[in-house]
Each structure stands twice: as C-alpha cells, then as structure tokens.
Design a protein around this motif. Structure first.
Motif, PDB file in Angstrom:
ATOM      1  N   LEU A  96      28.339  22.881  37.598  1.00  0.00           N
ATOM      2  CA  LEU A  96      28.028  24.318  37.585  1.00  0.00           C
ATOM      3  C   LEU A  96      29.192  25.060  36.941  1.00  0.00           C
ATOM      4  CD1 LEU A  96      26.395  26.837  38.334  1.00  0.00           C
ATOM      5  CD2 LEU A  96      27.315  26.675  40.649  1.00  0.00           C
ATOM      6  N   LYS A  97      28.961  25.576  35.743  1.00  0.00           N
ATOM      7  CA  LYS A  97      30.029  26.251  35.007  1.00  0.00           C
ATOM      8  C   LYS A  97      29.952  27.764  35.222  1.00  0.00           C
ATOM      9  CE  LYS A  97      30.435  22.632  31.467  1.00  0.00           C
ATOM     10  NZ  LYS A  97      30.864  21.708  32.461  1.00  0.00           N
ATOM     11  N   VAL A  98      31.092  28.350  35.565  1.00  0.00           N
ATOM     12  CA  VAL A  98      31.176  29.769  35.890  1.00  0.00           C
ATOM     13  C   VAL A  98      32.428  30.373  35.257  1.00  0.00           C
ATOM     14  CG1 VAL A  98      31.152  31.443  37.791  1.00  0.00           C
ATOM     15  CG2 VAL A  98      30.201  29.179  38.152  1.00  0.00           C
ATOM     16  N   ASN A  99      32.307  31.601  34.752  1.00  0.00           N
ATOM     17  CA  ASN A  99      33.458  32.340  34.233  1.00  0.00           C
ATOM     18  C   ASN A  99      34.255  32.914  35.402  1.00  0.00           C
ATOM     19  OD1 ASN A  99      32.803  32.686  31.155  1.00  0.00           O
ATOM     20  ND2 ASN A  99      30.885  33.172  32.209  1.00  0.00           N
ATOM     21  N   LEU A 100      35.571  33.021  35.229  1.00  0.00           N
ATOM     22  CA  LEU A 100      36.408  33.656  36.252  1.00  0.00           C
ATOM     23  C   LEU A 100      37.206  34.791  35.629  1.00  0.00           C
ATOM     24  CD1 LEU A 100      37.668  33.898  39.088  1.00  0.00           C
ATOM     25  CD2 LEU A 100      39.352  32.176  38.363  1.00  0.00           C
ATOM     26  N   VAL A 101      37.066  35.977  36.218  1.00  0.00           N
ATOM     27  CA  VAL A 101      37.776  37.170  35.766  1.00  0.00           C
ATOM     28  C   VAL A 101      38.794  37.581  36.829  1.00  0.00           C
ATOM     29  CG1 VAL A 101      37.522  39.622  35.187  1.00  0.00           C
ATOM     30  CG2 VAL A 101      35.788  37.975  34.434  1.00  0.00           C
ATOM     31  N   ASN A 102      40.015  37.840  36.375  1.00  0.00           N
ATOM     32  CA  ASN A 102      41.035  38.418  37.256  1.00  0.00           C
ATOM     33  C   ASN A 102      41.057  39.916  36.978  1.00  0.00           C
ATOM     34  OD1 ASN A 102      43.303  39.247  38.676  1.00  0.00           O
ATOM     35  ND2 ASN A 102      44.740  38.396  37.200  1.00  0.00           N
ATOM     36  N   LYS A 103      40.693  40.712  37.991  1.00  0.00           N
ATOM     37  CA  LYS A 103      40.699  42.176  37.856  1.00  0.00           C
ATOM     38  C   LYS A 103      41.950  42.714  38.520  1.00  0.00           C
ATOM     39  CE  LYS A 103      37.866  46.253  37.981  1.00  0.00           C
ATOM     40  NZ  LYS A 103      38.278  46.514  36.601  1.00  0.00           N
ATOM     41  N   ALA A 104      43.034  42.853  37.751  1.00  0.00           N
ATOM     42  CA  ALA A 104      44.323  43.276  38.298  1.00  0.00           C
ATOM     43  C   ALA A 104      44.460  44.797  38.397  1.00  0.00           C
ATOM     44  CB  ALA A 104      45.465  42.699  37.468  1.00  0.00           C
ATOM     45  N   THR A 105      43.721  45.542  37.556  1.00  0.00           N
ATOM     46  CA  THR A 105      43.683  46.999  37.701  1.00  0.00           C
ATOM     47  C   THR A 105      42.397  47.303  38.441  1.00  0.00           C
ATOM     48  OG1 THR A 105      44.802  47.262  35.561  1.00  0.00           O
ATOM     49  CG2 THR A 105      43.827  49.245  36.533  1.00  0.00           C
ATOM     50  N   VAL A 106      42.522  47.558  39.738  1.00  0.00           N
ATOM     51  CA  VAL A 106      41.359  47.597  40.613  1.00  0.00           C
ATOM     52  C   VAL A 106      40.477  48.828  40.402  1.00  0.00           C
ATOM     53  CG1 VAL A 106      40.604  47.417  43.021  1.00  0.00           C
ATOM     54  CG2 VAL A 106      42.707  46.293  42.291  1.00  0.00           C
ATOM     55  N   ASN A 107      41.064  49.973  40.061  1.00  0.00           N
ATOM     56  CA  ASN A 107      40.276  51.212  40.017  1.00  0.00           C
ATOM     57  C   ASN A 107      39.939  51.704  38.613  1.00  0.00           C
ATOM     58  OD1 ASN A 107      42.957  51.996  39.477  1.00  0.00           O
ATOM     59  ND2 ASN A 107      42.608  54.041  40.319  1.00  0.00           N
ATOM     60  N   VAL A 108      39.983  50.807  37.632  1.00  0.00           N
ATOM     61  CA  VAL A 108      39.586  51.169  36.265  1.00  0.00           C
ATOM     62  C   VAL A 108      38.552  50.159  35.773  1.00  0.00           C
ATOM     63  CG1 VAL A 108      40.368  51.413  33.864  1.00  0.00           C
ATOM     64  CG2 VAL A 108      41.821  52.222  35.727  1.00  0.00           C
ATOM     65  N   VAL A 109      37.455  50.656  35.206  1.00  0.00           N
ATOM     66  CA  VAL A 109      36.438  49.780  34.631  1.00  0.00           C
ATOM     67  C   VAL A 109      36.862  49.403  33.213  1.00  0.00           C
ATOM     68  CG1 VAL A 109      34.028  49.603  33.879  1.00  0.00           C
ATOM     69  CG2 VAL A 109      34.574  50.774  36.020  1.00  0.00           C
ATOM     70  N   ASP A 110      36.990  48.096  32.960  1.00  0.00           N
ATOM     71  CA  ASP A 110      37.285  47.580  31.624  1.00  0.00           C
ATOM     72  C   ASP A 110      35.941  47.489  30.899  1.00  0.00           C
ATOM     73  OD1 ASP A 110      37.656  45.936  29.381  1.00  0.00           O
ATOM     74  OD2 ASP A 110      39.033  44.573  30.410  1.00  0.00           O
ATOM     75  N   GLN A 111      35.695  48.428  29.978  1.00  0.00           N
ATOM     76  CA  GLN A 111      34.381  48.511  29.322  1.00  0.00           C
ATOM     77  C   GLN A 111      34.023  47.251  28.527  1.00  0.00           C
ATOM     78  OE1 GLN A 111      32.241  50.603  30.255  1.00  0.00           O
ATOM     79  NE2 GLN A 111      33.541  52.181  31.170  1.00  0.00           N
ATOM     80  N   ALA A 112      35.003  46.645  27.882  1.00  0.00           N
ATOM     81  CA  ALA A 112      34.731  45.418  27.109  1.00  0.00           C
ATOM     82  C   ALA A 112      34.276  44.286  28.039  1.00  0.00           C
ATOM     83  CB  ALA A 112      35.968  44.997  26.319  1.00  0.00           C
ATOM     84  N   MET A 113      34.949  44.135  29.183  1.00  0.00           N
ATOM     85  CA  MET A 113      34.558  43.098  30.140  1.00  0.00           C
ATOM     86  C   MET A 113      33.223  43.457  30.792  1.00  0.00           C
ATOM     87  SD  MET A 113      35.256  40.141  31.384  1.00  0.00           S
ATOM     88  CE  MET A 113      37.001  39.821  31.053  1.00  0.00           C
ATOM     89  N   MET A 114      33.017  44.739  31.082  1.00  0.00           N
ATOM     90  CA  MET A 114      31.782  45.168  31.732  1.00  0.00           C
ATOM     91  C   MET A 114      30.564  44.839  30.862  1.00  0.00           C
ATOM     92  SD  MET A 114      30.550  46.254  34.523  1.00  0.00           S
ATOM     93  CE  MET A 114      31.994  46.798  35.434  1.00  0.00           C
ATOM     94  N   LYS A 115      30.741  44.910  29.548  1.00  0.00           N
ATOM     95  CA  LYS A 115      29.659  44.567  28.613  1.00  0.00           C
ATOM     96  C   LYS A 115      29.265  43.084  28.779  1.00  0.00           C
ATOM     97  CE  LYS A 115      28.558  45.290  23.793  1.00  0.00           C
ATOM     98  NZ  LYS A 115      29.025  45.588  22.450  1.00  0.00           N
ATOM     99  N   LYS A 116      30.275  42.216  28.910  1.00  0.00           N
ATOM    100  CA  LYS A 116      30.024  40.782  29.126  1.00  0.00           C
ATOM    101  C   LYS A 116      29.341  40.552  30.483  1.00  0.00           C
ATOM    102  CE  LYS A 116      33.986  39.093  26.464  1.00  0.00           C
ATOM    103  NZ  LYS A 116      35.264  38.383  26.512  1.00  0.00           N
ATOM    104  N   LEU A 117      29.876  41.212  31.516  1.00  0.00           N
ATOM    105  CA  LEU A 117      29.336  41.053  32.857  1.00  0.00           C
ATOM    106  C   LEU A 117      27.891  41.533  32.950  1.00  0.00           C
ATOM    107  CD1 LEU A 117      32.392  42.330  34.947  1.00  0.00           C
ATOM    108  CD2 LEU A 117      31.699  39.962  34.616  1.00  0.00           C
ATOM    109  N   ALA A 118      27.598  42.643  32.272  1.00  0.00           N
ATOM    110  CA  ALA A 118      26.251  43.233  32.325  1.00  0.00           C
ATOM    111  C   ALA A 118      25.187  42.294  31.760  1.00  0.00           C
ATOM    112  CB  ALA A 118      26.226  44.570  31.587  1.00  0.00           C
TER     113      ALA A 118
END
Length: 188
Positions: A96-118
């Motif tokens: 089972l292959k899964v991506n792992l994201v480290n979100k170190a800035t907790v209160n800011v949405v990273d739009q580039a990453m959010m596009k991938k996640l969406a």
C-alpha cells in the motif's frame, strides 16, 4: 493588513534549526512548537537526514515520501511525522503506497500542496493535538474549498490521559501501528 501570526511545528532537529534561523526576524507573532522529548531525524529513502542543510520556507508543506499518482496522502504535524513515516514505510512493504506530507507551518494553507491533496482518493491528517480543535478539525474544510471529493479522516488526541508520557501516543492511536490502521481504513 494580513494577519502575520504563524504557528510552526518542525518535525526534527534539522528543520527546527532552519526554522528558527529563517523566521527569527519576521514580522508578527511566531509560535514555535516543540516536544519535550527528542525525536529522531526524518530520513530520506536512502537513509540520509531529509532536513539537513535544507532551508526552511514558511507556509510550504514538504513531501517527505512520494507515492505513485493516484495514491492517498497522510498529512502529519510535529512529533507525529516520524511515526507517520514509520507507518508509511510499513504499509509500502505490504504493497500500500501512500504519500507523506510534513505540515510544519500549521496555520497557513500551502496552495500548491492543496492542489495535489484535492486530487487524491483520500487524505488523513495526523496530529498530537486535540482531534476536536486541532488542525484536522479545519483541514477538511480547506480540502472541500479546493474541490476535494475523496475520503477524509483526522486523528489526534481524543481520550483523557496523562500528557508527556510516551505511552500516550499508542493510547491515543497515534503510534505507527495506530496511524497505519487509520490509513488502511481510509484506503480500504
């Protein structure tokens, strides 16, 4: 102007040092979270420290493990990152292959990453904070605003207990085994 308050939770000693160096002179309030206990370095697939010599970019999420297109994502914060990495490695060995994201800035949405996640089939947020009030309680809304149509879950602390003890992570389902089980349930 825009709210300059930032919440940072680096995943290991190298990211912590880079974060302090980068944000020290920034405007606004900066809250830098850390654990009382040492955490292991986050390692690359070939065993080198992922954050050694890497500059810190406020607001940018890091892809610590990349899986093939069409795979789900785990978004982890702070002291849960190394535990989530352990879970991701274990599941990869089981196929089972899964991506792992480290979100170190907790209160800011990273739009580039959010596009991938969406575009992902599922997203699991893993944090050591309260499941009702932490990042996970808001992250589902961010995903929906970005057009997410997949499955979502978030795990964090949810039972009364004595904080600061290593046993708490397993008790709260936030050890590698508990994280892997939450991933498998979403991927199922």
């Amino acid at each position: 102007g825009e709210d300059q308050t930032r919440l940072y939770f680096p995943a290991d000693q190298h990211q912590f040092a880079a974060c302090v160096k980068r944000i020290f002179a920034d405007e606004g309030l900066r809250f830098l979270f850390t654990t009382r206990s040492a955490v292991p370095d986050i390692l690359t697939e070939d065993g080198k420290p992922f954050y050694q010599g890497k500059a810190f970019e406020p607001g940018k999420d890091d892809l610590v493990r990349e899986a093939p297109a069409g795979s789900g994502y785990v978004v982890a914060v702070g002291e849960t990152v190394y535990r989530a990495l352990d879970a991701v490695i274990t599941l990869q060995k089981k196929g089972l292959k899964v991506n792992l994201v480290n979100k170190a800035t907790v209160n800011v949405v990273d739009q580039a990453m959010m596009k991938k996640l969406a575009a992902a089939p599922f997203v699991l947020v893993v944090e050591g904070w309260n499941v009702k009030t932490g990042l996970g309680s808001r992250f589902g809304s961010y995903l929906l605003q970005a057009g997410f149509k997949g499955k979502y879950n978030h795990i964090g602390t949810h039972k009364e207990g004595s904080g600061g003890l290593w046993e708490q992570m397993g008790y709260q389902g936030l050890d590698p085994h508990g994280i892997a089980a939450a991933i498998e349930a979403l991927a199922g």
